[in-house]
Design a protein around this motif. Structure first.
Motif, PDB file in Angstrom:
ATOM      1  N   GLN A   1       8.830   9.092   0.405  1.00 22.63           N
ATOM      2  CA  GLN A   1      10.118   8.753  -0.182  1.00 22.63           C
ATOM      3  C   GLN A   1      11.166   8.714   0.924  1.00 22.63           C
ATOM      4  O   GLN A   1      11.079   9.434   1.889  1.00 22.63           O
ATOM      5  CB  GLN A   1      10.508   9.812  -1.201  1.00 22.63           C
ATOM      6  CG  GLN A   1       9.758   9.616  -2.490  1.00 22.63           C
ATOM      7  CD  GLN A   1      10.434  10.286  -3.641  1.00 22.63           C
ATOM      8  OE1 GLN A   1      11.308  11.111  -3.453  1.00 22.63           O
ATOM      9  NE2 GLN A   1      10.026   9.942  -4.843  1.00 22.63           N
ATOM     10  N   GLY A   2      12.121   7.868   0.739  1.00 24.01           N
ATOM     11  CA  GLY A   2      13.172   7.770   1.749  1.00 24.01           C
ATOM     12  C   GLY A   2      12.781   6.915   2.927  1.00 24.01           C
ATOM     13  O   GLY A   2      13.384   7.004   3.973  1.00 24.01           O
ATOM     14  N   SER A   3      11.768   6.099   2.755  1.00 20.93           N
ATOM     15  CA  SER A   3      11.408   5.229   3.865  1.00 20.93           C
ATOM     16  C   SER A   3      12.159   3.909   3.803  1.00 20.93           C
ATOM     17  O   SER A   3      11.917   3.037   4.621  1.00 20.93           O
ATOM     18  CB  SER A   3       9.910   4.992   3.882  1.00 20.93           C
ATOM     19  OG  SER A   3       9.523   4.256   2.763  1.00 20.93           O
ATOM     20  N   TRP A   4      13.046   3.772   2.836  1.00 15.47           N
ATOM     21  CA  TRP A   4      13.872   2.566   2.768  1.00 15.47           C
ATOM     22  C   TRP A   4      15.338   2.946   2.820  1.00 15.47           C
ATOM     23  O   TRP A   4      15.735   3.953   2.254  1.00 15.47           O
ATOM     24  CB  TRP A   4      13.621   1.800   1.462  1.00 15.47           C
ATOM     25  CG  TRP A   4      12.298   1.139   1.402  1.00 15.47           C
ATOM     26  CD1 TRP A   4      11.171   1.640   0.828  1.00 15.47           C
ATOM     27  CD2 TRP A   4      11.936  -0.127   1.948  1.00 15.47           C
ATOM     28  NE1 TRP A   4      10.146   0.749   0.989  1.00 15.47           N
ATOM     29  CE2 TRP A   4      10.594  -0.344   1.666  1.00 15.47           C
ATOM     30  CE3 TRP A   4      12.643  -1.102   2.641  1.00 15.47           C
ATOM     31  CZ2 TRP A   4       9.920  -1.493   2.055  1.00 15.47           C
ATOM     32  CZ3 TRP A   4      11.981  -2.241   3.036  1.00 15.47           C
ATOM     33  CH2 TRP A   4      10.620  -2.418   2.740  1.00 15.47           C
TER      34      TRP A   4
ATOM     35  N   LEU B   1      18.100  -4.169   2.907  1.00 15.23           N
ATOM     36  CA  LEU B   1      17.122  -3.096   2.889  1.00 15.23           C
ATOM     37  C   LEU B   1      16.440  -3.056   4.241  1.00 15.23           C
ATOM     38  O   LEU B   1      16.013  -4.093   4.755  1.00 15.23           O
ATOM     39  CB  LEU B   1      16.071  -3.345   1.807  1.00 15.23           C
ATOM     40  CG  LEU B   1      16.309  -2.744   0.433  1.00 15.23           C
ATOM     41  CD1 LEU B   1      17.372  -3.554  -0.268  1.00 15.23           C
ATOM     42  CD2 LEU B   1      15.046  -2.723  -0.371  1.00 15.23           C
ATOM     43  N   ARG B   2      16.331  -1.877   4.799  1.00 20.18           N
ATOM     44  CA  ARG B   2      15.611  -1.758   6.059  1.00 20.18           C
ATOM     45  C   ARG B   2      14.518  -0.716   5.882  1.00 20.18           C
ATOM     46  O   ARG B   2      14.716   0.301   5.239  1.00 20.18           O
ATOM     47  CB  ARG B   2      16.546  -1.308   7.186  1.00 20.18           C
ATOM     48  CG  ARG B   2      17.591  -2.330   7.537  1.00 20.18           C
ATOM     49  CD  ARG B   2      18.261  -1.997   8.847  1.00 20.18           C
ATOM     50  NE  ARG B   2      19.232  -3.017   9.145  1.00 20.18           N
ATOM     51  CZ  ARG B   2      20.507  -2.976   8.735  1.00 20.18           C
ATOM     52  NH1 ARG B   2      20.927  -1.942   8.051  1.00 20.18           N
ATOM     53  NH2 ARG B   2      21.327  -3.942   9.021  1.00 20.18           N
ATOM     54  N   SER B   3      13.395  -1.005   6.472  1.00 24.09           N
ATOM     55  CA  SER B   3      12.293  -0.049   6.393  1.00 24.09           C
ATOM     56  C   SER B   3      12.392   0.898   7.567  1.00 24.09           C
ATOM     57  O   SER B   3      12.616   0.478   8.698  1.00 24.09           O
ATOM     58  CB  SER B   3      10.966  -0.791   6.434  1.00 24.09           C
ATOM     59  OG  SER B   3       9.930   0.144   6.566  1.00 24.09           O
ATOM     60  N   LEU B   4      12.217   2.181   7.281  1.00 24.71           N
ATOM     61  CA  LEU B   4      12.212   3.152   8.365  1.00 24.71           C
ATOM     62  C   LEU B   4      10.806   3.357   8.904  1.00 24.71           C
ATOM     63  O   LEU B   4      10.616   4.001   9.923  1.00 24.71           O
ATOM     64  CB  LEU B   4      12.778   4.491   7.897  1.00 24.71           C
ATOM     65  CG  LEU B   4      14.231   4.477   7.427  1.00 24.71           C
ATOM     66  CD1 LEU B   4      14.677   5.870   7.075  1.00 24.71           C
ATOM     67  CD2 LEU B   4      15.133   3.928   8.495  1.00 24.71           C
ATOM     68  N   LEU B   5       9.823   2.837   8.190  1.00 29.04           N
ATOM     69  CA  LEU B   5       8.454   2.963   8.694  1.00 29.04           C
ATOM     70  C   LEU B   5       8.174   1.874   9.714  1.00 29.04           C
ATOM     71  O   LEU B   5       7.578   2.128  10.755  1.00 29.04           O
ATOM     72  CB  LEU B   5       7.462   2.835   7.546  1.00 29.04           C
ATOM     73  CG  LEU B   5       7.315   4.026   6.630  1.00 29.04           C
ATOM     74  CD1 LEU B   5       6.221   3.775   5.631  1.00 29.04           C
ATOM     75  CD2 LEU B   5       7.014   5.270   7.413  1.00 29.04           C
ATOM     76  N   TRP B   6       8.576   0.684   9.400  1.00 25.15           N
ATOM     77  CA  TRP B   6       8.404  -0.424  10.335  1.00 25.15           C
ATOM     78  C   TRP B   6       9.790  -0.823  10.776  1.00 25.15           C
ATOM     79  O   TRP B   6      10.408  -1.695  10.171  1.00 25.15           O
ATOM     80  CB  TRP B   6       7.676  -1.590   9.658  1.00 25.15           C
ATOM     81  CG  TRP B   6       6.276  -1.272   9.275  1.00 25.15           C
ATOM     82  CD1 TRP B   6       5.852  -0.785   8.095  1.00 25.15           C
ATOM     83  CD2 TRP B   6       5.106  -1.426  10.080  1.00 25.15           C
ATOM     84  NE1 TRP B   6       4.503  -0.627   8.111  1.00 25.15           N
ATOM     85  CE2 TRP B   6       4.014  -1.013   9.313  1.00 25.15           C
ATOM     86  CE3 TRP B   6       4.887  -1.883  11.384  1.00 25.15           C
ATOM     87  CZ2 TRP B   6       2.711  -1.031   9.810  1.00 25.15           C
ATOM     88  CZ3 TRP B   6       3.605  -1.903  11.863  1.00 25.15           C
ATOM     89  CH2 TRP B   6       2.534  -1.469  11.091  1.00 25.15           C
ATOM     90  N   LEU B   7      10.286  -0.180  11.789  1.00 25.01           N
ATOM     91  CA  LEU B   7      11.634  -0.478  12.245  1.00 25.01           C
ATOM     92  C   LEU B   7      11.685  -1.932  12.669  1.00 25.01           C
ATOM     93  O   LEU B   7      10.857  -2.390  13.451  1.00 25.01           O
ATOM     94  CB  LEU B   7      12.010   0.426  13.419  1.00 25.01           C
ATOM     95  CG  LEU B   7      12.176   1.898  13.096  1.00 25.01           C
ATOM     96  CD1 LEU B   7      12.704   2.637  14.299  1.00 25.01           C
ATOM     97  CD2 LEU B   7      13.098   2.095  11.926  1.00 25.01           C
TER      98      LEU B   7
ATOM     99  N   ILE C   1       8.365  10.194  10.508  1.00 30.68           N
ATOM    100  CA  ILE C   1       9.192  10.563   9.363  1.00 30.68           C
ATOM    101  C   ILE C   1       8.349  11.451   8.471  1.00 30.68           C
ATOM    102  O   ILE C   1       8.652  12.577   8.193  1.00 30.68           O
ATOM    103  CB  ILE C   1       9.604   9.370   8.478  1.00 30.68           C
ATOM    104  CG1 ILE C   1       9.913   8.136   9.264  1.00 30.68           C
ATOM    105  CG2 ILE C   1      10.749   9.783   7.617  1.00 30.68           C
ATOM    106  CD1 ILE C   1      10.257   7.017   8.309  1.00 30.68           C
ATOM    107  N   CYS C   2       7.291  10.918   8.047  1.00 32.66           N
ATOM    108  CA  CYS C   2       6.414  11.663   7.184  1.00 32.66           C
ATOM    109  C   CYS C   2       5.188  10.806   6.985  1.00 32.66           C
ATOM    110  O   CYS C   2       5.289   9.592   6.982  1.00 32.66           O
ATOM    111  CB  CYS C   2       7.032  11.959   5.853  1.00 32.66           C
ATOM    112  SG  CYS C   2       8.426  10.977   5.445  1.00 32.66           S
ATOM    113  N   GLN C   3       4.107  11.429   6.848  1.00 34.67           N
ATOM    114  CA  GLN C   3       2.874  10.663   6.786  1.00 34.67           C
ATOM    115  C   GLN C   3       1.986  11.281   5.731  1.00 34.67           C
ATOM    116  O   GLN C   3       1.687  12.458   5.774  1.00 34.67           O
ATOM    117  CB  GLN C   3       2.203  10.708   8.157  1.00 34.67           C
ATOM    118  CG  GLN C   3       0.927   9.957   8.216  1.00 34.67           C
ATOM    119  CD  GLN C   3       1.184   8.473   8.244  1.00 34.67           C
ATOM    120  OE1 GLN C   3       2.243   7.999   7.855  1.00 34.67           O
ATOM    121  NE2 GLN C   3       0.226   7.719   8.676  1.00 34.67           N
TER     122      GLN C   3
END
Lengths: 660, 355
Positions: free
Chosen positions: B222-225, B238-244, B271-273
């Motif tokens: 959660q919180g990856s967007w 919208l930006r993804s924090l997983l795939w910068l 971030i979290c996996q």
């Protein structure tokens, strides 16, 4: 024929047609409703599921046969749809006509349409669709009525009836003329149904919707108001306006595909103008934008005019006092509780003082805001401890300066401090200029004495001869750093923590003597204006990637530099112009994933030795062996000293205890 | 996104680096159309770019009549000459996951794998394959992963026909402002995974023709967007924090939407996996310094785990029976650290870290 004529009327006089339609509906509707009610009362029992499909078929078929003018008119729009020259007007008017007719027929009070009646059973096998000889037009009329009556039944749940609905749908289609209406028929039907409920029934006025974008539009509009005349005069007096030409820099970056949209850049430009007019600023620059989770930061890098930063120092003193107070409170507590366990011998490592404003990592002051037009907020100066800690953590920014930084190791400060630390690191790592643009000031001749720290004073080189973009791309040695690198300590100029402590705390000299021998090595970084070719990459990845904005028109190409160590940091050089900018998340590139530092090992409570360790119990075998050895010993010394016997006795006792 | 919408899209979604210099942008306008002609695509989308050390890959996608069907992918180094990429296989994705670092910018570059551990070596040797991976394959795998993980569309923008094919919904008029703020109004444009696991109650509100995809609402972690209104609150980004580097934009109440990727092709894992432990998901949330378990019913109330598996990249180690009081970990972030430390002491591992 007249009806057809009316239908083919040119679509230009739409209004007239609409009026006609409305009139037709008004005349037809009440009579029809009345009739419908009667009809339902009479017919309800007959509308059993067996009859219904037949009736429908009948209706359809009769319409196709087109022997009856009403049926023909009714059928036209339904099966063909496109290609029919008619329009909604014709259809509705015709439909209302038909209603009238049906109403009249209904007055004849014909009962339910039953199987034994004429006209029934036309669809028996063997009957073709068109080749049959229909006996009587009256029968068809009857079938038609029945089918229509069915269609006019209103639904118990929604109150609509299919007939009206179809009329509305077809009207909509014919009015709007979408391409391929058959494919989107369901959607149109849905839309028509949804529109039914949008009728405004109350007399209250809707409150005007206030969008959140209005507020920000207001803020942005304020940027466009011209400031007072007084400010302008002041600027003119100064002669030199410190405002940079943001648009020009943006233009060069845009050649390389870097930058925000032009509108936004211009707004930032205006915002900088506002900042410059409010603050006593000597130099100003758009540093870049850092993305956050909730909001983004727009960052301006400024240098104050000399002697106009007193404000800050006061603030710092206040903070220091606060710390002292805290210490005092702790001391008092300790005095009160004298029975407490002895004081910890742990001494925190000496705090490395931060660099003075205007030097080292605090050379520039940074202002941030979330959106252009919002008030600029000054970031506090950075301390070495914050830089050291920022290197160990990796956090996304939230966009709120007062947000806490939850991390391990704990970060000293909130997000404003973290942001400032990251800005300092990024600036130190990625601010570059073409070789020869800056030179060292000539006043300083004794640079050798200063050691590795190097000179930190440079000025623009008036004799700078720009290299072509091709040469700038060929080799990284044509670029140099013009911001001093930050040492491991967190400062640009090394500070010896031991010296100061000795001076300050003469009492504890004895203790410190133990520490002094392991003299701290002076940390040195690369001197100022070091070429980028000396930058170390990350494993096999070089620190920088160079590219040209265009390969096709080399004479106007711009050399673009991308940092691989700080993704998001860019530089360009074109002739005598150069610029640095940052657009990114504020993270340094790390190969693989970020691994947080592990906590230090837990301190031992007491020295762990054999004397306090619990011995393991002997096993049965060991005991037996020991006993055997004892017995043998006893046998050897047969003469029998009483002591030994006692010992054996004791052993037996022990064994018994163990058994228990 | 459509080539015609590219200039507007770049204006709206520009978050600093679009990777497209003016020259390249102009070239795209011509070459994408020719691509459509030569490969007989129904439509061509510009996907984005992956930046390498020595060059940048520009990626385009060719689509047929069914939007959900596998797409052909093409890459170019200069935005003029395009080459077709092979379809991604599971093997490719697996192999590419072992690689680290930036792309080189040369499709024929072969990665040698010194870092692959002994077990994997054996496995690959048995197969009789070389220990090298072509950059082209890595590119394919990366694009596939990005598309699968963060390729998104607004709700109702696409429609599933009764025959199973997916088309653009011509009646889509954009999300409303309130909808645009919510992650539930955006869908992963890929095979749905969570949709099947939904309860009947949750499914009741769904419209089978539009809600045939997974929404972003329950994305792990959660919180990856990040959802932001930009340009004065007129564009939702919208930006993804997983795939910068992945940016999605949508102008509410209009049909304008699309996503573009411009980054290094590296997934952020700190971030979290999520990892699966005994059917539950262990999520290490580095942003908030928490480790928590997601049980079968998505409730993080698990008292203790008896067996903890620690995952080295690629492999799984059973660490024996460990009583791990779960509540402690959620309260004190450092407890988790000490716990890991304890494991380090009690096993042969040199260093154990979060993934």
């Amino acid at each position: 024929e007249e009806r057809k004529e009316a239908g083919r009327a040119p679509p230009a006089d739409k209004q007239a047609r609409r009026a006609a339609r409305a009139a037709a509906e008004w005349s037809g509707a009440p009579a029809q409703r009345e009739w419908e009610r009667q009809r339902q009362q009479v017919q309800k029992p007959s509308l059993c599921p067996v009859n219904r499909p037949r009736e429908l078929q009948q209706f359809h078929r009769l319409s196709l046969k087109a022997s009856l003018p009403t049926a023909e008119a009714n059928s036209r729009p339904a099966p063909s749809g496109n290609g029919c020259p008619g329009n909604g007007c014709r259809f509705t008017s015709v439909a209302s006509e038909a209603e009238g007719l049906l109403g009249r027929l209904a007055m004849a009070e014909h009962g339910p349409y039953l199987p034994h009646e004429p006209g029934y059973g036309l669809y028996q096998p063997g009957y073709g669709l068109f080749d049959d000889q229909t006996p009587d037009p009256d029968h068809r009329m009857l079938a038609c009525q029945n089918a229509k009556a069915y269609l006019l039944q209103s639904s118990l749940t929604s109150g609509l009836n299919l007939y009206d609905h179809l009329v509305n749908v077809l009207t909509k289609i014919l009015d709007e003329r979408p391409a391929n209406p058959v494919d989107i028929f369901e959607n149109i039907s849905k839309d028509v149904k949804a529109a039914q409920f949008q009728k405004k029934m109350d007399t209250l006025r809707d409150e005007h919707e206030i969008l959140p974008s209005f507020e920000s539009a207001e803020i942005r509009r304020n940027l466009f108001f011209k400031s007072d005349a007084g400010d302008e005069e002041r600027e003119e007096e100064l002669g030199e306006i410190p405002l940079p030409n943001v648009m020009e820099t943006a233009f060069y970056f845009e050649q390389g595909g870097i930058g925000l949209s032009r509108d936004e850049t211009y707004l930032i430009f205006l915002a900088l103008k506002k900042l410059v007019s409010v603050q006593p600023i000597q130099t100003c620059r758009f540093w870049g934008r850092i993305l956050g989770r909730e909001k983004n930061y727009i960052i301006a890098e400024v240098q104050f005019r000399e002697g106009e930063e007193e404000e800050e120092t006061e603030e710092e003193e206040v903070i220091d006092e606060g710390d002292k107070r805290m210490d005092e409170v702790e001391d008092e507590d300790e005095e009160k509780e004298k029975n407490e366990p002895p004081k910890s011998t742990y001494k925190p490592p000496p705090v490395i003082p931060k660099e003075e404003n205007g030097t080292g990592a605090n050379k520039h002051v940074y202002f941030v805001c979330n959106e252009p037009g919002e008030p600029w907020v000054k970031l506090p100066p950075v301390t070495p401890a914050q830089i050291v800690c920022a290197r160990k953590i990796k956090k996304f920014f939230t966009g709120r300066l007062d947000a806490p930084i939850v991390s391990f190791p704990p970060f000293p400060g909130n997000e404003a401090n973290y942001l400032r630390a990251q800005i300092a690191r990024i600036s130190a790592g990625t601010h570059v200029s073409p070789l020869g643009y800056y030179r060292f000031s000539e006043e300083e001749g004794d640079e050798d004495e200063e050691g590795g720290g190097g000179r930190d004073d440079y000025e623009e080189n008036p004799d700078f001869e720009p290299l072509s973009a091709f040469e700038m791309v060929e080799s990284l040695s044509t670029w140099v750093h013009h911001v001093p690198s930050i040492l491991k300590q967190g400062r640009c100029v090394w500070f010896n923590p031991l010296q100061k402590t000795e001076e300050e705390e003469g009492e504890e000299e004895e203790e410190e003597k133990d520490e002094v021998p392991d003299e701290l090595q002076q940390e040195t970084g690369p001197p100022l204006l070091t070429p980028l070719s000396e930058d170390e990459g990350i494993q096999n990845i070089p620190a920088w990637t160079v590219s040209l904005s265009t390969r096709l028109i080399p004479q106007y190409a711009v050399a673009i530099l991308r940092s691989n160590r700080w993704p998001g940091a860019y530089a360009f050089a074109c002739g005598t112009k150069f610029g640095n900018i940052y657009f990114g998340w504020g993270h340094k590139y790390s190969l693989g994933n970020h691994t947080p530092a592990l906590p230090p090992p837990v301190q031992p409570e007491y020295p762990n030795g054999p004397e306090i360790r619990e011995a393991a119990d002997p096993t049965v075998e060991e005991e037996l062996a020991f006993k055997a050895a004892q017995e043998q010993k006893a046998l050897e010394g047969m003469e029998g000293e009483e002591e030994e016997e006692e010992e054996e006795f004791e052993e037996d006792e022990e064994e018994e205890e163990e058994d228990d | 996104m459509e080539p015609a919408a590219l200039p507007t899209a770049l204006q709206l979604a520009a978050s600093g680096d679009t990777g497209l210099s003016l020259e390249k942008r102009a070239a795209l306008g011509a070459s994408l159309l020719l691509l459509q002609r030569d490969y007989r695509f129904e439509r061509v989308w510009f996907w984005g770019c992956i930046q390498g050390v020595r060059g940048t890959y520009y990626i385009a996608q060719g689509l047929g009549p069914d939007l959900a069907a596998p797409r052909s992918r093409l890459y170019s180094l200069n935005c003029v000459e395009w080459s077709l990429l092979p379809p991604a296989t599971v093997e490719m994705v697996e192999q590419a996951a072992l690689l680290k670092g930036l792309f080189q910018g040369d499709p024929s570059f072969e990665y040698e794998y010194a870092e692959v551990n002994a077990e994997d070596d054996e496995r690959f040797l048995e197969d009789g394959k070389e220990l090298t991976i072509k950059e082209e394959n890595r590119l394919v795998a990366t694009i596939e992963q990005i598309d699968r993980a963060v390729g998104i569309i607004p709700r109702r923008a696409f429609m599933k026909t009764p025959l199973g094919s997916v088309h653009e919904n011509r009646n889509f008029e954009g999300l409303s402002l309130t909808e645009a703020k919510k992650l539930s109004s955006y869908f992963h444009f890929t095979e749905p995974v969570n949709l099947k696991n939904k309860t009947l109650l949750e499914k009741a509100d769904l419209d089978p023709s539009t809600d045939f995809l997974d929404s972003l609402e329950h994305d792990v972690p959660q919180g990856s967007w990040t959802v932001q209104f930009e340009k004065g609150g007129t564009v939702v980004v919208l930006r993804s924090l997983l795939w910068l580097g992945l940016t999605f934009y949508h102008v509410p109440m209009t049909k304008q939407y699309g996503y573009i990727y411009c980054g290094t092709g590296w997934k952020i894992k700190h971030i979290c996996q999520p990892k699966t432990i005994l059917g539950r998901t262990l999520i290490t949330d580095m942003e908030n310094m928490k480790i928590y378990l997601q049980g079968e019913k998505a409730s993080p109330v698990v008292k203790n785990i008896n067996v903890l598996y620690l995952l080295d990249p690629g492999r799984m180690h059973k660490l024996g029976i460990l009583k791990w009081m779960w509540k402690k970990c959620t309260c004190l972030p450092t407890t988790a650290m000490h716990f890991l430390l304890q494991i380090t002491d009690s096993t042969d591992f040199k260093n154990i870290s979060f993934w």
